[in-house]
Scaffold this active site. Structure first.
Site, PDB file in Angstrom:
ATOM      1  N   ARG A  30      -7.102  -5.364  -0.364  1.00 37.21           N
ATOM      2  CA  ARG A  30      -5.836  -4.734  -0.763  1.00 37.21           C
ATOM      3  C   ARG A  30      -4.618  -5.574  -0.371  1.00 37.21           C
ATOM      4  O   ARG A  30      -3.734  -5.796  -1.193  1.00 37.21           O
ATOM      5  CB  ARG A  30      -5.756  -3.319  -0.192  1.00 37.21           C
ATOM      6  CG  ARG A  30      -6.713  -2.347  -0.869  1.00 37.21           C
ATOM      7  CD  ARG A  30      -6.665  -0.985  -0.215  1.00 37.21           C
ATOM      8  NE  ARG A  30      -7.090  -1.074   1.181  1.00 37.21           N
ATOM      9  CZ  ARG A  30      -6.964  -0.091   2.074  1.00 37.21           C
ATOM     10  NH1 ARG A  30      -6.408   1.051   1.719  1.00 37.21           N
ATOM     11  NH2 ARG A  30      -7.404  -0.233   3.307  1.00 37.21           N
ATOM     12  N   ASN A  48      -8.119   1.755  -2.626  1.00 39.52           N
ATOM     13  CA  ASN A  48      -9.557   1.854  -2.401  1.00 39.52           C
ATOM     14  C   ASN A  48     -10.077   3.132  -3.022  1.00 39.52           C
ATOM     15  O   ASN A  48      -9.404   4.176  -3.004  1.00 39.52           O
ATOM     16  CB  ASN A  48      -9.882   1.905  -0.904  1.00 39.52           C
ATOM     17  CG  ASN A  48     -10.105   0.533  -0.298  1.00 39.52           C
ATOM     18  OD1 ASN A  48     -10.200  -0.452  -1.027  1.00 39.52           O
ATOM     19  ND2 ASN A  48     -10.180   0.478   1.011  1.00 39.52           N
TER      20      ASN A  48
END
Length: 754
Positions: A30, A48
Site C-alpha cells: 500500500r 487491503n
C-alpha cells in the site's frame, strides 16, 4: 537542457480499477502504491481486502503506473495476477489509503523475513530511536506469518494488537515518506514488546557455559557456546538427545569461513531472506565434537532477528554503538529447537517455564505472543540448487502452484514429519513442519495447525486426504471432519508431490525411496518404481525384498537388518561373528533362514540400515536415519562394484553387493563408497527399465532417501547420462514433510474422476 516528458504525459486522462493478487499484504504494497501514484500524479485510492489489494487510479499516466506496479514492487511482494477494468472518470486530486475490507480470503500473507540492512543500521545507530531495540522491523522485514491470526493483514489481526502505537510510531505509520508507512508490526522501545532480560546478561550466561532458552520469532531456541564442549555435552544430556545433530548460528555470512567450507550456492542460500539452516561441510576441530557427532556436515544458519544481532555483538565484546553486524564474528552458538524429546517447539512463556526449567539455566522471554509456532527451516544444495529438508519459518505459507482447479482439499500427511496441506483453487498451502505424531502435545499442535491454515487461507475444506496406513494418527483423524475421505498410497503420494511441484503434467514415472509405507498388497514398501496416471497408479518394479526381523524394531536396530541380510544370503552362520555383542542374533538369523520369520520389506531405508550394520557403522539408532546419515558421511567418491546388482523383470537386487560385504568385509569408508556407487547404478538401471516400459522421459525422485546428497546427485547425473530428466524435490522436502502435498494433488484428481 529541456526535460523530456514521460511517454504518458500527453495521454488523455483515464481511470482504472486494478485488483492485485498474490503475496501483497504485509510487504509494504500500500505505501509503495501510494508513492508510485503520487509520483505519476494520479488520484484514487488503495486498500487491503480479503481478495488482495484493490486500487483505483485516475490521470494521464495510468499506463506508466500499471507497468511500474509489477516491475518495481516491494522486495517481499509476490504478484500473481493484476486484473484491470476501465471506469468512468471521477475526478479528484489526491491519492489515499482506505480502510481495509473483510470478506472471503483469496489473498495471502508472506513468510517471516530476516532483518533488513536498513533496520540493522538503525539497530546500531545511537541516534536512532530503534537503537539496540530487539524488535525493530519495517515493511521489508520482520515477523509476518507467526504473528498473524487471520487476513486481511492488519495490526488488529496480529499479536501486535496488544501494543498501541506511541505518537512517534503512529506518525511513522501514517507518513508516506517513512519506511514504516503502514508497517503493521511497527514498534519502538516506548511502545513495543520487551525482553525479560537485558542482552549483556544473556551474553554473560552463554560465555559462562550456561544454557539459555531464548524466545524468538517462531518459538524458543536452546542456545549455548558452540565451541564449549562441556556446555554442548550438558545440553545433550538435559535434552536427552544423545546423537542427533545440533545446528549452529553465526552472526553473518562473513563468519562462515571459520566454521565450514561453503560453496557459493550454500552461502547464498544461508544468506537468503528466509535464513534457513543450511548443511555444509564442517571444518575439523572448530566446533565442540558433540555438535554433529559422526557426520561431516553441520547445519549453519545466520542471525535473522534483531535480538540475535545484538547478542552476537555482546558476545564479541563490542559496543552496540557503531557495531558492524556484517563484520566477521568468531562466536558460534549452538541453536536448537527448544522442545523436550518428541514434543513440539515451545512458544508460550508459561509453557517455557514448565517445560524448559530442567534444561535451561536462563529462560529469556518477551511479551509479543507467537500466534503460530514455526521451527527453523533446513535446506541443502543438491545438484547446484537449493532443496528443502524441513520447511517452516521463512518459507511458510508461500503456496505451491497447481496445474488445475479443484475442490478445497485438506490433506493430513503422514505420521512422522507431519505437515498438512490445504488447497484453494490453483494454490496449495503446505503447513510448517509439525513433527512426529507420537505425543499429546504434538497432536494438539497438529490440530492447531489445521485450524490456523483454514483461517489464514480462508476456505473450508470439501474433501480430506490421508495415508493408506490405518495406524497413522493422521489417518485416524480423517473421518472426524465428516467429509469425503480419499486414502492415498504413501509412495504414490511421494511421486505425485515431486512431479506436481516441478510442474510436470501428464503421466509421471517415479522412484519412491524411503523407509516405510504401507503397500497396496499390505506389505512394507519403500523402494518402488511407479507410474502415476491421473489418480491411478501402477507398480512397475521395486527393490528385492529383504527380511525384516522384528518388524518395526528393525528400523531402530540395524543389526537386525544385517542379520536378516546374511540369512537371506545363506550365511546365517556369519551373523554371530558380525554382531558378537547381540545375544539374539543367532536365533534371529536362524528363524529367517528357516522361513519361520517371513516379514520382509522392499524399503531402501532398511537396505541402508543393513549395509551400515554389516560395515560396523551403526548397530542401534538413536534417531531416525542416523545409520544412513553416518554411512553417507563416510563417502569420499562413490565407486560401483562390478556386477554388484541384478535387475530382472523390474526387481532390483543388491544381493551380489551384500555378498561381497559378507565375504570381503571391507572397511567402512570403502564399503560406504561401494554401496553408494552401486546403488546409483542399480537405481538408474531400474529407472531406465521404467522409461522403456512407459516411453516417458522424466523420472520424479521422492522419498526420504533422496535427502542423501550423494545418492540424489549421483542418481540425477546417471539419469541425465541416459537422456532422462530427473525431477527433484526443491520447494518441499522429499521426505514425509512433502507427503501431504502429494496426497492433496491425488485426492483432487480422484474426486474429479468420480
Amino acid at each position: 537542457m529541456t526535460a523530456v516528458p514521460a511517454p504518458d504525459a500527453f495521454a488523455p486522462a483515464a481511470r482504472l480499477f486494478l485488483k492485485v493478487n498474490g503475496a501483497v499484504q504485509g510487504v509494504g504494497m500500500r505505501p509503495f502504491v501510494h508513492r508510485l501514484a503520487t509520483e505519476c500524479g494520479l488520484a484514487g485510492y488503495v486498500r487491503n481486502g480479503a481478495d488482495g489489494v484493490t486500487i483505483e487510479v485516475e490521470g494521464a499516466r495510468v499506463e506508466e503506473f500499471v507497468r511500474r506496479l509489477t516491475s518495481e514492487a516491494p522486495p517481499l511482494a509476490r504478484i500473481d495476477t493484476v486484473q484491470r477494468a476501465e471506469l468512468p472518470l471521477a475526478g479528484g486530486d489526491e491519492f489515499v489509503i482506505r480502510e481495509s475490507l473483510g470478506g472471503e480470503t483469496t489473498t495471502r500473507i508472506v513468510a517471516d523475513a530476516a532483518t533488513c540492512d536498513a533496520c540493522l543500521a538503525e539497530l546500531f545507530d545511537p541516534a536512532s530511536r530503534y537503537f539496540a531495540y530487539p524488535f525493530v522491523n519495517c515493511t521489508h522485514c520482520g515477523p509476518r506469518y507467526t504473528i498473524t491470526r487471520r487476513l486481511p493483514y492488519d495490526r488488529r489481526q496480529t499479536s501486535m494488537a496488544d501494543f498501541p502505537m506511541c505518537p512517534d510510531c503512529a506518525a511513522a505509520y501514517k507518513d508516506v515518506r517513512d519506511r514504516r508507512f503502514h508497517a503493521e508490526p511497527v514498534a519502538c522501545p516506548a511502545c513495543g514488546p520487551k525482553l525479560s532480560h537485558p542482552i549483556p546478561e544473556i551474553a554473560a550466561a552463554i560465555r559462562a557455559g550456561r544454557i539459555v532458552a531464548l524466545k524468538g520469532i517462531g518459538g524458543f531456541h536452546l542456545i549455548c557456546d558452540g565451541r564449549n564442549a562441556e556446555a554442548v555435552a550438558a545440553l545433550r544430556t538435559r535434552k536427552a538427545r544423545e546423537f542427533k545433530p545440533f545446528a549452529v548460528m553465526l552472526a553473518n555470512a562473513a563468519s562462515i569461513a571459520a566454521v565450514a567450507e561453503a560453496s557459493p550456492q550454500e552461502q547464498a542460500l544461508c544468506s537468503s531472506v528466509a535464513r534457513p539452516i543450511v548443511l555444509m561441510r564442517a571444518k575439523p576441530g572448530v566446533l565442540a565434537p558433540a555438535v554433529s557427532p559422526g557426520l561431516r556436515r553441520v547445519g549453519v544458519m545466520l542471525a535473522y532477528a534483531p535480538v540475535h544481532h545484538l547478542l552476537f555483538a555482546a558476545l564479541a565484546g563490542r559496543d552496540f554503538a557503531g557495531h558492524d553486524p556484517h563484520a566477521a564474528n568468531d562466536f558460534v552458538l549452538v541453536a536448537t529447537s527448544a522442545n523436550p524429546g518428541g514434543e513440539p517447539l515451545v512458544v508460550d512463556d508459561a509453557d517455557a517455564t514448565r517445560r524448559l526449567a530442567g534444561i535451561a539455566d536462563l529462560i529469556v522471554t518477551h511479551d509479543r505472543a507467537i500466534v503460530v509456532r514455526a521451527d527453523d527451516s533446513v535446506a541443502q544444495v543438491i545438484a547446484s540448487a537449493p532443496s528443502l529438508l524441513r520447511r517452516a519459518r521463512g518459507y511458510v505459507p508461500e503456496p505451491i502452484a497447481l496445474a488445475e482447479d479443484g475442490p478445497a482439499t485438506l490433506a493430513l500427511g503422514a505420521h512422522l514429519k507431519a505437515t498438512v496441506t490445504l488447497t484453494r483453487g490453483r494454490e496449495a498451502f503446505v503447513s510448517q513442519h509439525v513433527g512426529d505424531l507420537d505425543t499429546a502435545e504434538t497432536l494438539k499442535f497438529y490440530r492447531e495447525t489445521i485450524q490456523h491454515l483454514i483461517d489464514i487461507v480462508g476456505v473450508q475444506p470439501e474433501l480430506v486426504a490421508c495415508d493408506l496406513h490405518p495406524d497413522y494418527r493422521s489417518s485416524q483423524m480423517a473421518e472426524a471432519f465428516g467429509l469425503p475421505v480419499v486414502r492415498v498410497q504413501h509412495h504414490v503420494a511421494h511421486v505425485a508431490a515431486v512431479a506436481a511441484e516441478a510442474g510436470h503434467e501428464g503421466p509421471a514415472l517415479g522412484l519412491a525411496l524411503d523407509g516405510h509405507g504401507l503397500g497396496d498388497d499390505g506389505g512394507a514398501w519403500g523402494g518402488e518404481l511407479l507410474l502415476v496416471e491421473g489418480a491411478a497408479h501402477r507398480r512397475l518394479g521395486h527393490l528385492a525384498p529383504l527380511p525384516l526381523p522384528g518388524g518395526d524394531r528393525a528400523a531402530r536396530e540395524p543389526w537386525r537388518m544385517g542379520a536378516g541380510a546374511l540369512a537371506a544370503l545363506g550365511r546365517a552362520d556369519l551373523a554371530a561373528t558380525f554382531f558378537p555383542d547381540r545375544p539374539l542374533v543367532g536365533p534371529i538369523a536362524g528363524r529367517v533362514a528357516s522361513g519361520a520369520d517371513r516379514l520382509a520389506t522392499t524399503s531402501l531405508g532398511r537396505l541402508f540400515d543393513a549395509v551400515a550394520a554389516l560395515l560396523g557403522v551403526r548397530a542401534v539408532q538413536d534417531y531416525e536415519g542416523q545409520a544412513a546419515m553416518e554411512l553417507e558421511a563416510l563417502v569420499d567418491e562413490p565407486v560401483a562394484l562390478a556386477d554388484g546388482f541384478a535387475l530382472a523383470d523390474g526387481v532390483l537386487s543388491f544381493a551380489p553387493l551384500l555378498a561381497h560385504f559378507a565375504v570381503i568385509r571391507p572397511d567402512a569408508h570403502t564399503g560406504a563408497s561401494l554401496f553408494h556407487g552401486t546403488l546409483v547404478d542399480g537405481l538408474a538401471a531400474l529407472a531406465r527399465h521404467g522409461a522403456a516400459t512407459t516411453g516417458l522421459g522424466s523420472v520424479a525422485l521422492g522419498g526420504g532417501c533422496l535427502m542423501n546428497r550423494v545418492l540424489a546427485e549421483g542418481l540425477s547425473a546417471a539419469l541425465a547420462k541416459s537422456d532422462l530428466t530427473p525431477l527433484l524435490a526443491r520447494r518441499l522436502p522429499a521426505n514425509d514433510g512433502g507427503l501431504s502435498f502429494g496426497q492433496a494433488v491425488l485426492a483432487r484428481r480422484a474426486f474429479s474422476e468420480i
